[in-house]
Design a protein around this motif. Structure first.
Motif, short mmCIF file in Angstrom:
data_model
loop_
_atom_site.label_atom_id
_atom_site.label_comp_id
_atom_site.label_asym_id
_atom_site.label_seq_id
_atom_site.Cartn_x
_atom_site.Cartn_y
_atom_site.Cartn_z
N MET A 1 0.85 -1.19 0.00
CA MET A 1 0.00 0.00 0.00
C MET A 1 0.89 1.24 0.00
SD MET A 1 -3.23 0.93 0.00
CE MET A 1 -4.11 -0.51 0.54
N ARG A 2 0.53 2.19 -0.82
CA ARG A 2 1.23 3.47 -0.88
C ARG A 2 0.36 4.54 -0.22
NH1 ARG A 2 2.28 0.22 -4.55
NH2 ARG A 2 4.27 0.04 -5.61
N ALA A 113 -10.94 14.32 -4.50
CA ALA A 113 -12.32 13.83 -4.63
C ALA A 113 -12.45 12.83 -5.77
CB ALA A 113 -13.28 15.01 -4.85
N ARG A 114 -11.75 13.07 -6.87
CA ARG A 114 -11.84 12.17 -8.03
C ARG A 114 -11.13 10.84 -7.79
NH1 ARG A 114 -12.21 14.08 -13.29
NH2 ARG A 114 -13.03 11.99 -13.62
N LEU A 115 -10.03 10.87 -7.03
CA LEU A 115 -9.30 9.63 -6.74
C LEU A 115 -10.05 8.73 -5.76
CD1 LEU A 115 -5.60 10.82 -6.38
CD2 LEU A 115 -6.56 9.40 -8.21
N VAL A 142 -3.17 4.21 -1.64
CA VAL A 142 -3.13 3.84 -3.05
C VAL A 142 -2.61 2.40 -3.16
CG1 VAL A 142 -2.08 4.39 -5.29
CG2 VAL A 142 -2.69 6.24 -3.71
N PRO A 143 -3.44 1.47 -3.63
CA PRO A 143 -3.03 0.06 -3.66
C PRO A 143 -2.13 -0.32 -4.85
CG PRO A 143 -5.29 0.25 -4.41
CD PRO A 143 -4.86 1.63 -3.99
N THR A 153 -9.57 4.94 -7.73
CA THR A 153 -8.85 3.74 -7.30
C THR A 153 -8.15 3.88 -5.95
OG1 THR A 153 -6.85 4.38 -8.51
CG2 THR A 153 -8.47 2.98 -9.67
N ALA A 154 -8.22 5.04 -5.33
CA ALA A 154 -7.57 5.25 -4.03
C ALA A 154 -8.64 5.29 -2.94
CB ALA A 154 -6.77 6.55 -4.05
#
Length: 163
Positions: A1-2, A113-115, A142-143, A153-154
């Motif tokens: 995970m990041r 918001a978009r992530l 962030v995977p 995706t986050a």
């Protein structure tokens, strides 16, 4: 995970005759950026890489935060929207576990918001959308590798306003 930290620059001054790109931080901006840096060190730990807008107020925000990590100053973060910010993040050091992006509104909070994917805390998503003041930080997990970062995706886990 990041871990991704999206930070808006500190409160900027509006000196007469100074172009927007060259606006410096106000005294309050220096103070709040320092508090944001303290929060990052206490709650996140080490930042491995920084992507920072080349505008004066973002450079001064980074300096006042005391975050010491390899840094790339990018013109494309200034006045950037989601696509340009995603491109910058996809170019982050693939070995970096924690990346800090220092940018501007509305692009930086818009990107947060978009992530934010389905696993995000809805209260945090609402908080980003309600307003993202100077020196605010959105914290996302962030995977996938940075190079594969996509909208939705986050996981948005926190929004911090260091005051």
């Amino acid at each position: 995970m990041r871990r991704l930290l999206l930070m808006r620059h500190g409160k900027a001054a509006w000196p007469q005759g100074v172009e927007d790109f060259e606006r410096p931080l106000a005294d309050r901006g220096h103070h709040e950026a320092g508090l944001a840096g303290d929060w990052i060190r206490e709650h996140v730990g080490t930042v491995d890489a920084v992507l920072c807008s080349s505008a004066r107020r973002t450079r001064e925000t980074l300096a006042a935060s005391g975050i010491d990590a390899p840094t790339r100053f990018l013109d494309e973060i200034y006045e950037a929207w989601t696509g340009d910010l995603l491109a910058a993040l996809r170019s982050a050091d693939p070995e970096a576990s924690t990346v800090l992006l220092v940018g501007h509104a509305p692009g930086t909070p818009g990107l947060a918001a978009r992530l934010a994917g389905d696993d995000s805390d809805p209260r945090m998503v609402d908080r980003v959308r309600a307003g993202f003041p100077t020196s605010a930080i959105a914290v996302l997990d962030v995977p996938q590798p940075w190079s594969e970062l996509e909208v939705g995706t986050a996981t948005l886990v926190d929004v911090v306003i260091a005051r």
